[in-house]
Design a protein around this motif. Structure first.
Motif, PDB file in Angstrom:
ATOM      1  N   GLY A  39      86.663  60.484  54.119  1.00  0.00           N
ATOM      2  CA  GLY A  39      86.246  59.949  52.832  1.00  0.00           C
ATOM      3  C   GLY A  39      84.915  59.215  52.897  1.00  0.00           C
ATOM      4  N   GLY A  40      84.634  58.487  51.833  1.00  0.00           N
ATOM      5  CA  GLY A  40      83.395  57.735  51.757  1.00  0.00           C
ATOM      6  C   GLY A  40      82.228  58.579  51.282  1.00  0.00           C
ATOM      7  N   LYS A  54      84.059  60.105  59.903  1.00  0.00           N
ATOM      8  CA  LYS A  54      84.944  59.366  59.000  1.00  0.00           C
ATOM      9  C   LYS A  54      85.783  60.303  58.148  1.00  0.00           C
ATOM     10  CE  LYS A  54      81.115  58.993  55.668  1.00  0.00           C
ATOM     11  NZ  LYS A  54      80.303  58.044  54.880  1.00  0.00           N
ATOM     12  N   GLU A  69      88.093  55.049  52.307  1.00  0.00           N
ATOM     13  CA  GLU A  69      87.484  55.672  53.487  1.00  0.00           C
ATOM     14  C   GLU A  69      88.040  55.078  54.763  1.00  0.00           C
ATOM     15  OE1 GLU A  69      83.273  54.798  53.692  1.00  0.00           O
ATOM     16  OE2 GLU A  69      83.578  52.921  52.630  1.00  0.00           O
TER      17      GLU A  69
END
Length: 294
Positions: A45-46, A43, A151
């Motif tokens: 972000g997050g 992924k 994200e």
């Protein structure tokens, strides 16, 4: 772009000869898709995968010393298509500091002060042993100084082989040698101020070469730059020939809203490079990080 039959034939011969000089490498295109992710996903972000008890990455020195970095990207290598030379398992992460340079130092692009590359060779599956979202150190000062908000899940395409991109620092020499061997003459590269570039002697072929390599978010492969390859000017960087990860400016949402934009400055692109020797040792302490924009 419409290419004549004659130009296409020349292009095919030329790129085949360039491939002999700079062998094609594997790449996996990663399409960002807006959505909720978990700590194990590939992924942008997050919440990162991060075991408790492990030191979280922060700025090491300077006026922002001690401030936490933010997850830029995470690649779960065990769940992605395999690339030669890359780990087949584990999680590879790229952290950057949210400031006006996105954590980059263009004078010292391998010094991991305001960015960090972390490889988790073994994965802990028990989420209770991992930092939760509330436990991840926060730095909200630079919300408007990050390439995106929120994200994105990275959806992988199949691995494929690609040839060197025209902006890779090795391409100029290889394409000049290939052109001169195949078609005669003394061209010096793609473009040359003395009129000895492919652009000057065969504009259609030049345009065809430039159009045959796309820019996108990917693992492996060859880079794209909106300006030029910074490895070209310093011998100490020319060994960083493996591109670990590239993050492009693009839209990651199905509806095309502004909230789904990934943008490096003015529609730029970011790249992370490593030497083949360091990658073989799984040593990510000497990674070259750069980005540029138009």
């Amino acid at each position: 772009m419409d290419i004549s039959v004659e130009t296409q034939e020349k292009l095919d011969k030329l790129l085949a000869k360039v491939d002999e000089k700079i062998p094609p490498v594997g790449t996996v295109r990663l399409k960002p898709k807006r959505g909720t992710t978990d700590v194990f996903d590939s992924k942008l972000g997050g919440v990162p995968y991060f075991p408790k008890g492990m030191e979280y990455p922060t700025v090491r020195e300077g006026c922002d010393e001690g401030k936490p970095l933010r997850l830029l990207a995470q690649l779960n290598l065990g769940m992605l298509p395999k690339l030669e030379g890359f780990p087949k398992e584990g999680i590879l992460q790229f952290f950057i500091f949210p400031n006006d340079l996105y954590g980059a130092d263009f004078d010292a692009p391998c010094v991991q002060n305001e960015f960090r590359v972390i490889y988790h060779e073994s994965i802990v599956n028990d989420t209770a042993a991992l930092l939760s979202e509330d436990e991840i150190p926060k730095n909200d000062d630079g919300d408007d100084l990050f390439p995106f908000e929120g994200e994105f899940l990275l959806v992988a395409e199949e691995a494929r082989l690609v040839g060197a991109s025209p902006v890779d620092f090795r391409f100029e020499k290889a394409v000049a040698e290939a052109y001169n061997e195949l078609f005669g003459g003394d061209v010096a590269g793609m473009w040359d101020k003395d009129g000895k570039g492919i652009r000057q002697v065969d504009g259609q072929l030049y345009d065809a070469i430039c159009s045959c390599y796309s820019t996108d978010t990917r693992m492996g492969g060859f880079p794209f730059f909106t300006q030029e390859d910074p490895r070209r000017y310093k011998d100490e960087f020319k060994g960083h020939t493996v591109m670990l990860f590239q993050s492009d400016s693009e839209n990651g949402g199905e509806n095309g809203g502004w909230d789904d934009e990934i943008c490096w400055g003015d529609l730029g692109i970011a790249n992370f490079f490593i030497t083949p020797e360091a990658l073989a040792k799984r040593d990510f302490s000497n990674v070259l990080y750069t980005w540029d924009c138009g």
